[in-house]
Motif scaffolding. Structure first.
Motif, PDB file in Angstrom:
ATOM      1  N   CYS A 131       0.826  -1.209   0.000  1.00 51.08           N
ATOM      2  CA  CYS A 131       0.000   0.000   0.000  1.00 51.08           C
ATOM      3  C   CYS A 131       0.864   1.264   0.000  1.00 51.08           C
ATOM      4  O   CYS A 131       0.591   2.207  -0.743  1.00 51.08           O
ATOM      5  CB  CYS A 131      -0.923   0.017   1.213  1.00 51.08           C
ATOM      6  SG  CYS A 131      -2.259  -1.171   1.156  1.00 51.08           S
ATOM      7  N   ARG A 134       2.479   1.740  -3.369  1.00 52.36           N
ATOM      8  CA  ARG A 134       1.513   2.275  -4.339  1.00 52.36           C
ATOM      9  C   ARG A 134       1.303   3.768  -4.136  1.00 52.36           C
ATOM     10  O   ARG A 134       1.199   4.530  -5.108  1.00 52.36           O
ATOM     11  CB  ARG A 134       0.179   1.527  -4.251  1.00 52.36           C
ATOM     12  CG  ARG A 134       0.175   0.217  -5.001  1.00 52.36           C
ATOM     13  CD  ARG A 134      -1.231  -0.342  -5.200  1.00 52.36           C
ATOM     14  NE  ARG A 134      -1.988  -0.486  -3.977  1.00 52.36           N
ATOM     15  CZ  ARG A 134      -1.978  -1.559  -3.195  1.00 52.36           C
ATOM     16  NH1 ARG A 134      -1.248  -2.602  -3.519  1.00 52.36           N
ATOM     17  NH2 ARG A 134      -2.707  -1.597  -2.104  1.00 52.36           N
ATOM     18  N   GLU A 135       1.210   4.203  -2.876  1.00 58.72           N
ATOM     19  CA  GLU A 135       1.028   5.630  -2.605  1.00 58.72           C
ATOM     20  C   GLU A 135       2.231   6.439  -3.096  1.00 58.72           C
ATOM     21  O   GLU A 135       2.065   7.513  -3.674  1.00 58.72           O
ATOM     22  CB  GLU A 135       0.792   5.882  -1.115  1.00 58.72           C
ATOM     23  CG  GLU A 135      -0.563   5.452  -0.628  1.00 58.72           C
ATOM     24  CD  GLU A 135      -1.696   6.146  -1.358  1.00 58.72           C
ATOM     25  OE1 GLU A 135      -1.685   7.383  -1.480  1.00 58.72           O
ATOM     26  OE2 GLU A 135      -2.618   5.434  -1.810  1.00 58.72           O
ATOM     27  N   GLU A 137       4.353   5.542  -5.514  1.00 60.18           N
ATOM     28  CA  GLU A 137       4.315   5.513  -6.985  1.00 60.18           C
ATOM     29  C   GLU A 137       3.258   6.462  -7.534  1.00 60.18           C
ATOM     30  O   GLU A 137       3.508   7.196  -8.492  1.00 60.18           O
ATOM     31  CB  GLU A 137       4.035   4.092  -7.475  1.00 60.18           C
ATOM     32  CG  GLU A 137       5.191   3.142  -7.285  1.00 60.18           C
ATOM     33  CD  GLU A 137       4.809   1.690  -7.568  1.00 60.18           C
ATOM     34  OE1 GLU A 137       3.746   1.438  -8.182  1.00 60.18           O
ATOM     35  OE2 GLU A 137       5.582   0.805  -7.149  1.00 60.18           O
ATOM     36  N   ARG A 138       2.075   6.439  -6.926  1.00 57.79           N
ATOM     37  CA  ARG A 138       0.991   7.303  -7.392  1.00 57.79           C
ATOM     38  C   ARG A 138       1.363   8.780  -7.244  1.00 57.79           C
ATOM     39  O   ARG A 138       1.112   9.591  -8.136  1.00 57.79           O
ATOM     40  CB  ARG A 138      -0.277   6.995  -6.599  1.00 57.79           C
ATOM     41  CG  ARG A 138      -1.544   7.464  -7.251  1.00 57.79           C
ATOM     42  CD  ARG A 138      -2.752   6.868  -6.555  1.00 57.79           C
ATOM     43  NE  ARG A 138      -2.866   7.371  -5.208  1.00 57.79           N
ATOM     44  CZ  ARG A 138      -3.852   8.139  -4.776  1.00 57.79           C
ATOM     45  NH1 ARG A 138      -4.835   8.458  -5.575  1.00 57.79           N
ATOM     46  NH2 ARG A 138      -3.877   8.563  -3.529  1.00 57.79           N
ATOM     47  N   SER A 139       1.981   9.111  -6.113  1.00 57.10           N
ATOM     48  CA  SER A 139       2.352  10.511  -5.890  1.00 57.10           C
ATOM     49  C   SER A 139       3.444  10.955  -6.864  1.00 57.10           C
ATOM     50  O   SER A 139       3.477  12.105  -7.268  1.00 57.10           O
ATOM     51  CB  SER A 139       2.795  10.736  -4.449  1.00 57.10           C
ATOM     52  OG  SER A 139       4.061  10.162  -4.189  1.00 57.10           O
ATOM     53  N   HIS A 141       3.936   9.527  -9.948  1.00 49.98           N
ATOM     54  CA  HIS A 141       3.354   9.490 -11.292  1.00 49.98           C
ATOM     55  C   HIS A 141       2.479  10.718 -11.545  1.00 49.98           C
ATOM     56  O   HIS A 141       2.520  11.313 -12.621  1.00 49.98           O
ATOM     57  CB  HIS A 141       2.543   8.202 -11.479  1.00 49.98           C
ATOM     58  CG  HIS A 141       1.937   8.087 -12.828  1.00 49.98           C
ATOM     59  ND1 HIS A 141       0.642   8.460 -13.085  1.00 49.98           N
ATOM     60  CD2 HIS A 141       2.452   7.647 -14.010  1.00 49.98           C
ATOM     61  CE1 HIS A 141       0.382   8.258 -14.363  1.00 49.98           C
ATOM     62  NE2 HIS A 141       1.449   7.758 -14.940  1.00 49.98           N
ATOM     63  N   ASP A 142       1.691  11.098 -10.549  1.00 47.79           N
ATOM     64  CA  ASP A 142       0.772  12.229 -10.677  1.00 47.79           C
ATOM     65  C   ASP A 142       1.259  13.421  -9.868  1.00 47.79           C
ATOM     66  O   ASP A 142       0.462  14.129  -9.251  1.00 47.79           O
ATOM     67  CB  ASP A 142      -0.625  11.828 -10.197  1.00 47.79           C
ATOM     68  CG  ASP A 142      -1.262  10.750 -11.047  1.00 47.79           C
ATOM     69  OD1 ASP A 142      -0.961  10.692 -12.250  1.00 47.79           O
ATOM     70  OD2 ASP A 142      -2.065   9.964 -10.501  1.00 47.79           O
ATOM     71  N   GLN A 159       5.833  12.272   0.877  1.00 46.49           N
ATOM     72  CA  GLN A 159       6.668  11.253   0.233  1.00 46.49           C
ATOM     73  C   GLN A 159       7.792  10.812   1.160  1.00 46.49           C
ATOM     74  O   GLN A 159       8.081   9.616   1.277  1.00 46.49           O
ATOM     75  CB  GLN A 159       7.237  11.779  -1.081  1.00 46.49           C
ATOM     76  CG  GLN A 159       6.212  11.899  -2.173  1.00 46.49           C
ATOM     77  CD  GLN A 159       6.784  12.505  -3.436  1.00 46.49           C
ATOM     78  OE1 GLN A 159       7.718  13.311  -3.395  1.00 46.49           O
ATOM     79  NE2 GLN A 159       6.218  12.124  -4.574  1.00 46.49           N
TER      80      GLN A 159
END
Length: 185
Positions: A131, A134-135, A137-139, A141-142, A159
């Protein structure tokens, strides 16, 4: 019962979407400060909240008293690792946040001492790692969307915090536990 209006809203939406809106009730309140009637709740669920509770014994006894016989208790919570020597950095992290972490086995003992029959104690730390990954990576990526919404300083701080938490989980200082128990008939 939850202190968070957002969590109650999520619960209401979830109950309504599954056709159970008329079968459950939700309330914004501090359960530890409420005088609740005994033997009236069929289930109690807590997701990642007890790590702020310094007197888990007191709260779990209160929960035991308000549950009906046969009622289910499900908790997920941050826990301490089993190491007798957590890193100084982890100790500072816990203290800075005001956490009160116990090991999975200590949690189990506290639940049993409160009167519960413990059905499951499970280390879900690997899931927590995924989890957090993923957070992060998401932060990344976006990043522009996150910066627009939260500001660059906040995103950098988040981060950094996620990476540090991931390190603590990977080295065994920080655990995530799943606990299921019932009040005996």
């Amino acid at each position: 019962i939850d202190l968070s209006v957002n969590m109650i809203m999520c619960a209401l939406e979830s109950a309504a979407s599954t056709g159970n809106g008329d079968k459950v009730s939700f309330e914004v309140s501090d359960a530890s400060k409420r005088d609740l009637p005994g033997n009236c709740y069929d289930a109690v669920f807590s997701r990642d909240a007890f790590f702020y509770v310094h007197e888990k014994e007191v709260l779990l006894k209160k929960i035991f008293n308000v549950m009906r016989p046969g009622g289910r208790l499900v908790i997920t919570d941050y826990c301490a690792g089993t190491s007798n020597a957590p890193t100084d950095e982890f100790k500072a992290y816990v203290e800075e946040r005001g956490y009160s972490l116990t090991t999975l086995s200590q949690y189990e003992t506290i639940m049993k001492d409160a009167g519960f029959e413990v059905k499951l104690v499970e280390d879900r730390s690997e899931q927590l790692s995924r989890c957090i990954e993923r957070e992060i990576e998401r932060s990344e990526h976006d990043i522009l969307k996150f910066v627009d919404a939260l500001g660059e300083e906040t995103v950098i701080r988040l981060q950094k915090s996620w990476r540090k938490k991931l390190e603590f989980v990977r080295n065994g200082d920080h655990k995530w536990g799943l606990f299921v128990a019932v009040k005996p008939e």
